[in-house]
Design a protein around this motif. Structure first.
Motif, short mmCIF file in Angstrom:
data_model
loop_
_atom_site.label_atom_id
_atom_site.label_comp_id
_atom_site.label_asym_id
_atom_site.label_seq_id
_atom_site.Cartn_x
_atom_site.Cartn_y
_atom_site.Cartn_z
N PHE A 170 0.87 -1.16 0.00
CA PHE A 170 0.00 0.00 0.00
C PHE A 170 0.92 1.22 0.00
CE2 PHE A 170 -3.01 2.63 2.94
CZ PHE A 170 -3.36 3.44 1.88
N ILE A 171 0.87 2.00 -1.07
CA ILE A 171 1.74 3.16 -1.23
C ILE A 171 0.89 4.41 -1.20
CG2 ILE A 171 3.43 4.31 -2.72
CD1 ILE A 171 4.09 1.55 -3.91
N TRP A 172 1.16 5.27 -0.26
CA TRP A 172 0.38 6.50 -0.08
C TRP A 172 1.29 7.71 -0.22
CZ3 TRP A 172 -1.58 8.37 5.33
CH2 TRP A 172 -2.36 9.53 5.17
N ILE A 173 1.00 8.54 -1.21
CA ILE A 173 1.74 9.80 -1.41
C ILE A 173 0.91 10.92 -0.81
CG2 ILE A 173 2.70 11.40 -3.10
CD1 ILE A 173 2.08 7.96 -4.34
N THR A 174 1.52 11.73 0.07
CA THR A 174 0.79 12.74 0.82
C THR A 174 1.72 13.86 1.24
OG1 THR A 174 -0.42 13.12 2.92
CG2 THR A 174 1.20 11.36 2.91
N PHE A 175 1.13 14.98 1.63
CA PHE A 175 1.91 16.06 2.23
C PHE A 175 1.97 15.90 3.75
CE2 PHE A 175 -2.46 17.53 2.06
CZ PHE A 175 -2.67 17.96 3.36
N GLY A 176 1.26 14.91 4.29
CA GLY A 176 1.11 14.77 5.73
C GLY A 176 2.35 14.19 6.40
N GLN A 177 2.83 14.88 7.41
CA GLN A 177 4.01 14.45 8.13
C GLN A 177 3.71 13.24 9.01
OE1 GLN A 177 4.95 18.06 10.20
NE2 GLN A 177 5.88 19.02 8.41
N PRO A 178 4.73 12.43 9.30
CA PRO A 178 4.50 11.19 10.06
C PRO A 178 3.79 11.38 11.39
CG PRO A 178 6.66 11.11 9.03
CD PRO A 178 6.12 12.49 8.78
#
Length: 213
Positions: A170-178
């Motif tokens: 499952f690969i998720w590209i996001t601007f959200g920090q860990p």
């Protein structure tokens, strides 16, 4: 065939960020802009090296919340032909099915990522570029997300967990920090790795969940 243009009309932006998480907003937007494309965060040209490290060309890929992005079409042209594109907007699925007739091995299905009509353990790669982010849009404190939002996101992540094959990703590209995002991804069934993308400007993050064999 006339090529679709990139969406630049500010009139299609929602009145509030929480609208990004509603079907009604997307139905209206895609109806207003039937001949456009819009890519959240990154294009395939940006992501190609990274994706090539994590998936085979013959992988069965599910594009979660595909919208009218160019990602699937560009991946198809580069050899990733087994792509199932899903979105809960029947408007955009009809548009993209028509637009991509020349790419016949790729399919377009009306489907909510929180209730995937896919068999368990059959998907090699689930790819998300902005869909979970849309579900996370709400009014309130990002440090203390509402129970409703957390439950909504958990439904989507649990569905991905269910459909992934052993060793699937499952690969998720996001601007959200860990520190905002990782909590929503923790599952006993997979490991999590995080990569950072930066082209000299804004930071983006790629979360790679690999299912146990």
């Amino acid at each position: 065939m006339e090529q679709p243009t990139a969406s630049t009309d500010l009139a299609v932006l929602p009145e509030k960020n929480a609208d990004y998480g509603t079907l009604e907003y997307w139905q209206q937007r895609y109806t207003q802009e039937p001949d456009t494309v819009f890519d959240w965060f990154k294009t395939y040209a940006d992501l190609k090296p990274l994706l090539g490290q994590h998936m085979r060309k013959d992988a069965l890929i599910v594009m979660l919340g595909c919208g009218n992005s160019t990602l699937s079409g560009d991946m198809y042209d580069d050899g990733y032909e087994s792509i199932v594109n899903v979105d809960y907007s029947d408007v955009v699925i009809a548009q993209m099915r028509q637009r991509c007739q020349h790419q016949p091995r790729m399919t377009w299905e009306v489907m909510d990522v929180r209730a995937l009509a896919l068999a368990s353990g059959t998907v090699d790669v689930a790819l998300d570029k902005g869909t979970l982010d849309a579900l996370m849009c709400e009014q309130g404190d990002v440090w203390v997300p509402s129970p409703e939002m957390c439950a909504n996101v958990a439904r989507a992540v649990d569905e991905v967990d269910r459909v992934l094959a052993p060793a699937g990703k499952f690969i998720w590209i996001t601007f959200g920090q860990p520190h905002f995002r990782r909590r929503h991804l923790e599952r006993a069934s997979w490991t999590i790795a995080v990569e950072r993308l930066n082209d000299g400007g804004f930071d983006y993050f790629v979360y790679i969940m690999t299912k146990h064999d």
